[in-house]
Write an enzyme that holds these catalytic residues in place. Structure first.
Site, PDB file in Angstrom:
ATOM      1  N   HIS A  17      42.465  48.076  68.365  1.00 46.55           N
ATOM      2  CA  HIS A  17      41.282  47.909  67.507  1.00 46.55           C
ATOM      3  C   HIS A  17      41.686  47.999  66.027  1.00 46.55           C
ATOM      4  CE1 HIS A  17      38.886  49.718  71.075  1.00 46.55           C
ATOM      5  NE2 HIS A  17      38.403  48.497  70.936  1.00 46.55           N
ATOM      6  N   LYS A  41      27.643  51.179  80.091  1.00 46.24           N
ATOM      7  CA  LYS A  41      29.066  51.336  80.394  1.00 46.24           C
ATOM      8  C   LYS A  41      29.417  52.780  80.708  1.00 46.24           C
ATOM      9  CE  LYS A  41      31.054  47.365  78.109  1.00 46.24           C
ATOM     10  NZ  LYS A  41      32.136  46.860  77.259  1.00 46.24           N
ATOM     11  N   ARG A  90      42.970  39.411  73.591  1.00 41.66           N
ATOM     12  CA  ARG A  90      44.250  39.835  74.153  1.00 41.66           C
ATOM     13  C   ARG A  90      44.765  38.716  75.039  1.00 41.66           C
ATOM     14  NH1 ARG A  90      41.449  45.420  75.549  1.00 41.66           N
ATOM     15  NH2 ARG A  90      39.819  43.870  75.661  1.00 41.66           N
ATOM     16  N   SER A 128      40.714  50.358  75.845  1.00 36.57           N
ATOM     17  CA  SER A 128      40.127  51.703  75.893  1.00 36.57           C
ATOM     18  C   SER A 128      40.083  52.212  77.327  1.00 36.57           C
ATOM     19  CB  SER A 128      38.714  51.684  75.311  1.00 36.57           C
ATOM     20  OG  SER A 128      38.735  51.305  73.968  1.00 36.57           O
TER      21      SER A 128
HETATM   22  P1  ADP Z   1      33.317  45.773  74.071  1.00 33.69           P
HETATM   23  O1  ADP Z   1      32.580  46.696  74.984  1.00 33.69           O
HETATM   24  O2  ADP Z   1      32.403  45.097  73.074  1.00 33.69           O
HETATM   25  O3  ADP Z   1      34.234  44.806  74.740  1.00 33.69           O
HETATM   26  P2  ADP Z   1      35.708  47.125  73.104  1.00 33.69           P
HETATM   27  O4  ADP Z   1      35.754  48.359  72.249  1.00 33.69           O
HETATM   28  O5  ADP Z   1      36.322  47.203  74.450  1.00 33.69           O
HETATM   29  O6  ADP Z   1      34.165  46.751  73.164  1.00 33.69           O
HETATM   30  O7  ADP Z   1      36.369  45.896  72.339  1.00 33.69           O
HETATM   31  C1  ADP Z   1      35.886  45.442  71.099  1.00 33.69           C
HETATM   32  C2  ADP Z   1      36.644  44.185  70.699  1.00 33.69           C
HETATM   33  O8  ADP Z   1      37.991  44.527  70.396  1.00 33.69           O
HETATM   34  C3  ADP Z   1      36.710  43.095  71.769  1.00 33.69           C
HETATM   35  O9  ADP Z   1      36.637  41.831  71.134  1.00 33.69           O
HETATM   36  C4  ADP Z   1      38.066  43.301  72.384  1.00 33.69           C
HETATM   37  O10 ADP Z   1      38.579  42.090  72.933  1.00 33.69           O
HETATM   38  C5  ADP Z   1      38.862  43.721  71.158  1.00 33.69           C
HETATM   39  N1  ADP Z   1      40.066  44.488  71.509  1.00 33.69           N
HETATM   40  C6  ADP Z   1      40.128  45.668  72.139  1.00 33.69           C
HETATM   41  N2  ADP Z   1      41.416  46.069  72.315  1.00 33.69           N
HETATM   42  C7  ADP Z   1      42.179  45.090  71.750  1.00 33.69           C
HETATM   43  C8  ADP Z   1      43.589  44.883  71.623  1.00 33.69           C
HETATM   44  N3  ADP Z   1      44.470  45.743  72.108  1.00 33.69           N
HETATM   45  N4  ADP Z   1      44.006  43.753  71.013  1.00 33.69           N
HETATM   46  C9  ADP Z   1      43.118  42.850  70.545  1.00 33.69           C
HETATM   47  N5  ADP Z   1      41.783  42.974  70.647  1.00 33.69           N
HETATM   48  C10 ADP Z   1      41.319  44.084  71.245  1.00 33.69           C
END
Ligand code: ADP
Length: 158
Positions: A17, A41, A90, A128
């Site tokens: 992030h 979630k 990703r 996460s």
């Molecule tokens: P959500 O529940 O909206 O998916 P997340 O916190 O899991 O929330 O992810 C928020 C955004 O950050 C998403 O677009 C996700 O693809 C991106 N993201 C999370 N981890 C990574 C990473 N390691 N590399 C690139 N993008 C990431």
């Protein structure tokens, strides 16, 4: 001034992030990190804890603001006059969901662009959910999360 909103659950925020935010700062003047309540979630950390970890991670960064929200993302973007929604990609597995989300947000407000960036290769496998799972089983994930998160993970308390 161009502002982007970076929405997510951030349960918890990871270095993936953080990398996305840093890339976003090259494209936008300001970034608003919007921590979604996401009760469906069943997050490990409540929304205030997740927001606190985000704030602690970016303390002193004047171009970054963090807030929590539980409404419609495009409404939040309109309120803050954001021109873009920032998201990270990703692997191909992210694409389907991100595509649907971007298409739906465009339907709701055609003026707000969805912008995708890829994090550094070493963070492409970081999520996460993996952080939560591995740390709950005693695995060391300290290299994958910001300092502000380490102390809150089960293994970090060890
Ligand atoms: P959500 O529940 O909206 O998916 P997340 O916190 O899991 O929330 O992810 C928020 C955004 O950050 C998403 O677009 C996700 O693809 C991106 N993201 C999370 N981890 C990574 C990473 N390691 N590399 C690139 N993008 C990431």
């Amino acid at each position: 001034m161009k502002t982007a909103i970076y929405p997510g659950t951030f349960d918890p925020i990871t270095l993936g992030h953080v990398d996305v935010v840093q890339r976003g700062l090259k494209l936008f003047d300001n970034i608003i990190i919007a921590v979604a309540d996401s009760p469906k979630k069943s997050p490990m950390f409540d929304v205030q804890q997740r927001l606190d970890m985000v704030n602690a991670t970016f303390v002193g960064e004047s171009r970054i603001q963090a807030l929590s929200f539980d409404g419609l993302l495009v409404n939040l973007a309109q309120t803050h006059q954001a021109c873009a929604i920032l998201r990270g990609l990703r692997a191909a597995s992210d694409f389907e969901y991100e595509f649907q989300l971007a298409a739906m947000n465009r339907k709701l407000d055609a003026d707000i662009e969805s912008v995708f960036v890829m994090a550094r290769e070493e963070y492409t496998f970081v999520s996460s959910s993996f952080i939560r799972e591995i740390s709950s089983m005693g695995g060391d994930v300290n290299a994958l999360v910001p300092e502000a998160v380490r102390q809150h993970l089960p293994q970090g308390k060890g």
